[in-house]
Scaffold this motif. Structure first.
Motif, mmCIF file in Angstrom:
data_model
loop_
_atom_site.group_PDB
_atom_site.id
_atom_site.type_symbol
_atom_site.label_atom_id
_atom_site.label_comp_id
_atom_site.label_asym_id
_atom_site.label_seq_id
_atom_site.Cartn_x
_atom_site.Cartn_y
_atom_site.Cartn_z
ATOM 1 N N UNK A 1 33.381 30.068 55.149
ATOM 2 C CA UNK A 1 32.371 29.642 54.266
ATOM 3 C C UNK A 1 33.151 29.325 52.889
ATOM 4 N N UNK A 2 32.458 28.531 52.016
ATOM 5 C CA UNK A 2 33.265 28.168 50.685
ATOM 6 C C UNK A 2 32.713 29.279 49.671
ATOM 7 N N UNK A 3 33.554 29.735 48.760
ATOM 8 C CA UNK A 3 33.297 30.827 47.834
ATOM 9 C C UNK A 3 32.253 30.425 46.806
ATOM 10 N N UNK A 4 31.425 31.505 46.540
ATOM 11 C CA UNK A 4 30.164 31.352 45.533
ATOM 12 C C UNK A 4 30.807 31.126 44.243
ATOM 13 N N UNK A 5 30.309 31.038 43.205
ATOM 14 C CA UNK A 5 30.477 30.935 42.032
ATOM 15 C C UNK A 5 31.002 32.456 41.410
ATOM 16 N N UNK A 6 30.173 33.417 42.020
ATOM 17 C CA UNK A 6 30.756 34.919 41.707
ATOM 18 C C UNK A 6 31.930 34.982 42.308
ATOM 19 N N UNK A 7 32.431 34.488 43.546
ATOM 20 C CA UNK A 7 33.597 34.951 44.064
ATOM 21 C C UNK A 7 34.677 34.249 43.174
ATOM 22 N N UNK A 8 34.450 32.785 42.711
ATOM 23 C CA UNK A 8 35.505 32.278 41.984
ATOM 24 C C UNK A 8 35.769 32.992 40.715
ATOM 25 N N UNK A 9 34.723 33.598 40.084
ATOM 26 C CA UNK A 9 34.847 33.993 38.910
ATOM 27 C C UNK A 9 35.497 35.655 39.015
ATOM 28 N N UNK A 10 35.259 36.164 39.914
ATOM 29 C CA UNK A 10 36.152 37.434 40.328
ATOM 30 C C UNK A 10 37.349 37.102 40.587
ATOM 31 N N UNK A 11 37.705 36.224 41.318
ATOM 32 C CA UNK A 11 39.080 35.740 41.729
ATOM 33 C C UNK A 11 40.072 35.426 40.593
ATOM 34 N N UNK A 12 39.402 34.787 39.470
ATOM 35 C CA UNK A 12 40.338 34.581 38.057
ATOM 36 C C UNK A 12 40.895 35.616 37.378
ATOM 37 N N UNK A 13 40.141 36.876 37.730
ATOM 38 C CA UNK A 13 40.725 38.211 36.817
ATOM 39 C C UNK A 13 40.989 37.596 35.369
ATOM 40 N N UNK A 14 39.579 37.424 34.522
ATOM 41 C CA UNK A 14 39.753 37.019 33.266
ATOM 42 C C UNK A 14 39.955 37.974 32.680
ATOM 43 N N UNK A 15 41.171 37.905 31.489
ATOM 44 C CA UNK A 15 41.051 39.286 30.509
ATOM 45 C C UNK A 15 39.779 39.131 29.424
ATOM 46 N N UNK A 16 39.755 39.911 28.654
ATOM 47 C CA UNK A 16 38.735 39.933 27.633
ATOM 48 C C UNK A 16 38.796 38.734 26.737
ATOM 49 N N UNK A 17 37.626 38.228 26.323
ATOM 50 C CA UNK A 17 37.666 37.356 25.027
ATOM 51 C C UNK A 17 37.334 35.715 25.958
ATOM 52 N N UNK A 18 36.850 35.993 26.992
ATOM 53 C CA UNK A 18 36.009 34.608 27.818
ATOM 54 C C UNK A 18 34.718 34.941 27.704
ATOM 55 N N UNK A 19 34.056 33.957 27.568
ATOM 56 C CA UNK A 19 32.460 33.613 27.961
ATOM 57 C C UNK A 19 32.083 32.902 29.073
ATOM 58 N N UNK A 20 31.216 33.396 29.888
ATOM 59 C CA UNK A 20 30.838 32.426 31.013
ATOM 60 C C UNK A 20 29.706 31.769 30.419
ATOM 61 N N UNK A 21 29.724 30.429 30.580
ATOM 62 C CA UNK A 21 28.691 29.535 30.026
ATOM 63 C C UNK A 21 28.126 28.765 31.279
ATOM 64 N N UNK A 22 28.505 28.806 32.510
ATOM 65 C CA UNK A 22 27.601 28.300 33.876
ATOM 66 C C UNK A 22 28.205 29.055 34.787
#
Length: 219
Positions: free
Chosen positions: A169-190
């Motif tokens: 199955x294709x990854x969901x937006x939540x899956x993609x967000x989690x996989x990025x391992x974003x540090x602090x200082x990022x805001x989710x817009x969509x």
């Protein structure tokens, strides 16, 4: 254009070059040449600056960005696809706004930062480290810039793969967000599943679902 031939990269280049040749329509390309409507919806109105597109293919999204005033670096593994985009850029008078670069994203490392980094449908039927590539893309976003990732939410309902179980199955937006391992200082817009209507191969309308993640680097 620069390339990185050798080993697995050569195999992937051959696969994509052959795909872009064998599936061409009478228009000389695979795709419509129009910007993806979800990409347009997400980016229209952003002040233009520098943009990097990962997996630009035949360049429809890169061409649209350039027409909006962006200076675009378009990366793809297929020289055949890039040549289609470059020819269209020349025809539209946009050559000075787009740099077409042949590279294997599996081994690519960012060397600059951009106001916008984007990928649209960066999926592959051949082995490809998509999550690792997108994680590396995070470091290419300049302070105040955005990262847009658009992907398939599922196979088109009329596809031969739509009802099978041979493909993951294709990854969901939540899956993609989690996989990025974003540090602090990022805001989710969509962070959403977005439906759009498109023409299928027989010119019949079909409803497709895109996974959309857009994040902004605040610092």
């Amino acid at each position: 254009m620069t390339g990185e031939p050798g080993g697995a990269a050569t195999d992937a280049m051959q696969f994509w070059d052959e795909r872009y040749v064998s599936r061409r329509t009478e228009h000389g390309r695979i795709w419509s040449g129009d910007v993806n409507s979800t990409v347009e919806q997400q980016l229209k109105g952003l002040p233009p600056g520098s943009a990097l597109e990962l997996g630009s293919g035949e360049g429809a999204d890169a061409l649209w960005l350039a027409a909006q005033g962006w200076n675009v670096t378009a990366l793809d593994i297929s020289s055949v696809a890039l040549a289609v985009g470059a020819a269209e850029a020349t025809k539209e008078g946009l050559s000075d706004r787009i740099e077409w670069v042949q590279t294997d994203l599996a081994t690519w490392r960012p060397s600059a930062q951009y106001d916008l980094v984007m990928s649209a449908f960066l999926h592959s039927p051949v082995e490809f480290p998509r999550e690792a590539v997108l994680r590396r893309a995070v470091s290419a976003v300049a302070p105040g810039g955005s990262l847009l990732i658009v992907g398939h939410g599922g196979f088109p309902p009329m596809s031969e793969h739509a009802h099978g179980t041979d493909f993951p199955s294709f990854p969901s937006p939540d899956d993609v967000l989690a996989s990025l391992h974003l540090p602090s200082g990022w805001a989710v817009e969509t962070n959403a599943l977005i439906e759009r209507t498109a023409k299928w191969r027989d010119e019949q309308d079909v409803v497709l679902v895109d996974t959309v993640l857009r994040v902004r680097r605040d610092e």
